[in-house]
Design a protein around this motif. Structure first.
Motif, PDB file in Angstrom:
ATOM      1  N   ARG A 126      82.597 131.236  15.147  1.00 37.60           N
ATOM      2  CA  ARG A 126      83.756 131.822  14.468  1.00 37.60           C
ATOM      3  C   ARG A 126      83.310 132.846  13.425  1.00 37.60           C
ATOM      4  O   ARG A 126      83.878 133.929  13.314  1.00 37.60           O
ATOM      5  CB  ARG A 126      84.588 130.714  13.830  1.00 37.60           C
ATOM      6  N   LEU A 127      82.262 132.517  12.660  1.00 37.26           N
ATOM      7  CA  LEU A 127      81.720 133.451  11.672  1.00 37.26           C
ATOM      8  C   LEU A 127      81.221 134.716  12.362  1.00 37.26           C
ATOM      9  O   LEU A 127      81.519 135.830  11.933  1.00 37.26           O
ATOM     10  CB  LEU A 127      80.567 132.798  10.903  1.00 37.26           C
ATOM     11  N   VAL A 162      71.563 134.960  15.723  1.00 36.22           N
ATOM     12  CA  VAL A 162      72.125 135.982  14.849  1.00 36.22           C
ATOM     13  C   VAL A 162      71.374 135.940  13.519  1.00 36.22           C
ATOM     14  O   VAL A 162      71.011 134.868  13.032  1.00 36.22           O
ATOM     15  CB  VAL A 162      73.650 135.767  14.649  1.00 36.22           C
ATOM     16  N   GLU A 163      71.109 137.109  12.979  1.00 32.60           N
ATOM     17  CA  GLU A 163      70.494 137.184  11.665  1.00 32.60           C
ATOM     18  C   GLU A 163      71.625 137.332  10.647  1.00 32.60           C
ATOM     19  O   GLU A 163      72.437 138.249  10.746  1.00 32.60           O
ATOM     20  CB  GLU A 163      69.550 138.381  11.592  1.00 32.60           C
ATOM     21  N   VAL A 164      71.684 136.407   9.696  1.00 33.51           N
ATOM     22  CA  VAL A 164      72.771 136.372   8.722  1.00 33.51           C
ATOM     23  C   VAL A 164      72.221 136.691   7.339  1.00 33.51           C
ATOM     24  O   VAL A 164      71.281 136.044   6.869  1.00 33.51           O
ATOM     25  CB  VAL A 164      73.457 134.985   8.708  1.00 33.51           C
ATOM     26  N   CYS A 165      72.790 137.707   6.702  1.00 29.86           N
ATOM     27  CA  CYS A 165      72.460 138.051   5.319  1.00 29.86           C
ATOM     28  C   CYS A 165      73.528 137.430   4.428  1.00 29.86           C
ATOM     29  O   CYS A 165      74.713 137.706   4.605  1.00 29.86           O
ATOM     30  CB  CYS A 165      72.441 139.561   5.119  1.00 29.86           C
ATOM     31  N   PHE A 166      73.121 136.579   3.507  1.00 32.84           N
ATOM     32  CA  PHE A 166      74.087 135.916   2.636  1.00 32.84           C
ATOM     33  C   PHE A 166      73.612 135.975   1.190  1.00 32.84           C
ATOM     34  O   PHE A 166      72.436 136.240   0.919  1.00 32.84           O
ATOM     35  CB  PHE A 166      74.312 134.458   3.074  1.00 32.84           C
ATOM     36  N   LYS A 189      82.597 138.582   2.268  1.00 32.86           N
ATOM     37  CA  LYS A 189      83.566 137.515   2.572  1.00 32.86           C
ATOM     38  C   LYS A 189      83.024 136.179   2.090  1.00 32.86           C
ATOM     39  O   LYS A 189      81.839 135.883   2.230  1.00 32.86           O
ATOM     40  CB  LYS A 189      83.842 137.415   4.079  1.00 32.86           C
ATOM     41  N   LEU A 190      83.892 135.354   1.527  1.00 34.78           N
ATOM     42  CA  LEU A 190      83.520 134.031   1.055  1.00 34.78           C
ATOM     43  C   LEU A 190      83.405 133.082   2.245  1.00 34.78           C
ATOM     44  O   LEU A 190      84.325 132.980   3.049  1.00 34.78           O
ATOM     45  CB  LEU A 190      84.569 133.514   0.068  1.00 34.78           C
ATOM     46  N   CYS A 191      82.263 132.419   2.367  1.00 37.88           N
ATOM     47  CA  CYS A 191      81.995 131.538   3.512  1.00 37.88           C
ATOM     48  C   CYS A 191      81.434 130.211   3.027  1.00 37.88           C
ATOM     49  O   CYS A 191      80.885 130.119   1.935  1.00 37.88           O
ATOM     50  CB  CYS A 191      80.973 132.194   4.448  1.00 37.88           C
ATOM     51  N   SER A 192      81.560 129.184   3.849  1.00 40.07           N
ATOM     52  CA  SER A 192      81.022 127.872   3.498  1.00 40.07           C
ATOM     53  C   SER A 192      79.594 127.747   4.015  1.00 40.07           C
ATOM     54  O   SER A 192      79.236 128.297   5.048  1.00 40.07           O
ATOM     55  CB  SER A 192      81.904 126.763   4.069  1.00 40.07           C
ATOM     56  N   LEU A 193      78.792 127.009   3.257  1.00 41.05           N
ATOM     57  CA  LEU A 193      77.385 126.837   3.583  1.00 41.05           C
ATOM     58  C   LEU A 193      76.991 125.395   3.291  1.00 41.05           C
ATOM     59  O   LEU A 193      77.348 124.844   2.250  1.00 41.05           O
ATOM     60  CB  LEU A 193      76.550 127.797   2.734  1.00 41.05           C
ATOM     61  N   ILE A 194      76.294 124.775   4.227  1.00 42.64           N
ATOM     62  CA  ILE A 194      75.778 123.425   4.055  1.00 42.64           C
ATOM     63  C   ILE A 194      74.265 123.494   4.181  1.00 42.64           C
ATOM     64  O   ILE A 194      73.744 124.161   5.066  1.00 42.64           O
ATOM     65  CB  ILE A 194      76.357 122.454   5.117  1.00 42.64           C
ATOM     66  N   SER A 204      81.079 124.070   9.020  1.00 44.05           N
ATOM     67  CA  SER A 204      80.673 125.078   8.052  1.00 44.05           C
ATOM     68  C   SER A 204      80.444 126.400   8.778  1.00 44.05           C
ATOM     69  O   SER A 204      80.332 126.431   9.996  1.00 44.05           O
ATOM     70  CB  SER A 204      79.380 124.620   7.376  1.00 44.05           C
ATOM     71  N   HIS A 205      80.381 127.482   8.011  1.00 44.83           N
ATOM     72  CA  HIS A 205      80.035 128.771   8.612  1.00 44.83           C
ATOM     73  C   HIS A 205      78.533 128.862   8.864  1.00 44.83           C
ATOM     74  O   HIS A 205      78.098 129.391   9.875  1.00 44.83           O
ATOM     75  CB  HIS A 205      80.472 129.924   7.701  1.00 44.83           C
ATOM     76  N   ILE A 206      77.738 128.337   7.906  1.00 44.18           N
ATOM     77  CA  ILE A 206      76.284 128.338   8.045  1.00 44.18           C
ATOM     78  C   ILE A 206      75.769 126.939   7.729  1.00 44.18           C
ATOM     79  O   ILE A 206      76.216 126.305   6.769  1.00 44.18           O
ATOM     80  CB  ILE A 206      75.608 129.317   7.071  1.00 44.18           C
ATOM     81  N   LEU A 207      74.823 126.489   8.529  1.00 43.33           N
ATOM     82  CA  LEU A 207      74.163 125.210   8.308  1.00 43.33           C
ATOM     83  C   LEU A 207      72.669 125.499   8.212  1.00 43.33           C
ATOM     84  O   LEU A 207      72.033 125.855   9.200  1.00 43.33           O
ATOM     85  CB  LEU A 207      74.471 124.267   9.472  1.00 43.33           C
TER      86      LEU A 207
END
Length: 145
Positions: free
Chosen positions: A49-50, A82-86, A31-36, A105-108
């Motif tokens: 939300r993510l 949460v561990e996030v793989c991106f 899924k396409l997500c925003s990242l800062i 953003s989804h991830i900061l």
């Protein structure tokens, strides 16, 4: 009045970089997500939300804490991680984030990620560069479009 209007016209993008944060897109579970990327505080963050939309597995935070600066609603309790793989193009990473309710953003990614990757943020060009598996990785900001 005309002089004031002319002086407040939009500056070319290159001259406006001073106030810009680094914002891009990444892929999480396809899924396409925003990242800062922001060199601010000492914790990486993932939006609630993510976590709920992608059904990511959370774990209790080892040291829960209150966070106020992220919300106008006052303090919020940070009690889950949460561990996030991106991935961004060919670059893949896994980062431990605190789960928070945020809309920016989804991830900061903050100081921990920048420190671990030895990332350098060129604020003039708004690019981030670092070495990964002996290859130079360069993240470019999203275009204004």
């Amino acid at each position: 009045m005309v002089r004031r209007l002319l002086g407040s016209q939009m500056q070319p993008l290159e001259q406006n970089q001073r106030e810009n944060i680094f914002h891009t897109k990444c892929s999480i579970n396809g899924k396409l997500c925003s990242l800062i990327v922001d060199g601010g505080s000492c914790t990486n963050l993932a939006s609630s939300r993510l976590v709920s939309k992608l059904n990511l597995k959370t774990n209790p935070h080892p040291r829960p804490y209150k966070l106020q600066w992220l919300s106008e609603d006052g303090e919020m309790m940070v009690s889950q991680q949460v561990e996030v793989c991106f991935s961004i193009r060919r670059y893949n990473d896994k980062v431990l984030c605190d789960e928070v309710a945020m809309e920016a953003s989804h991830i900061l990614l903050r100081k921990p990620w920048q420190y671990d990757t030895k990332a350098i943020h060129d604020r003039f060009t708004n690019k981030i560069s670092f070495k990964h598996n002996d290859q130079k990785i360069i993240f470019k900001k999203l275009s204004p479009k």
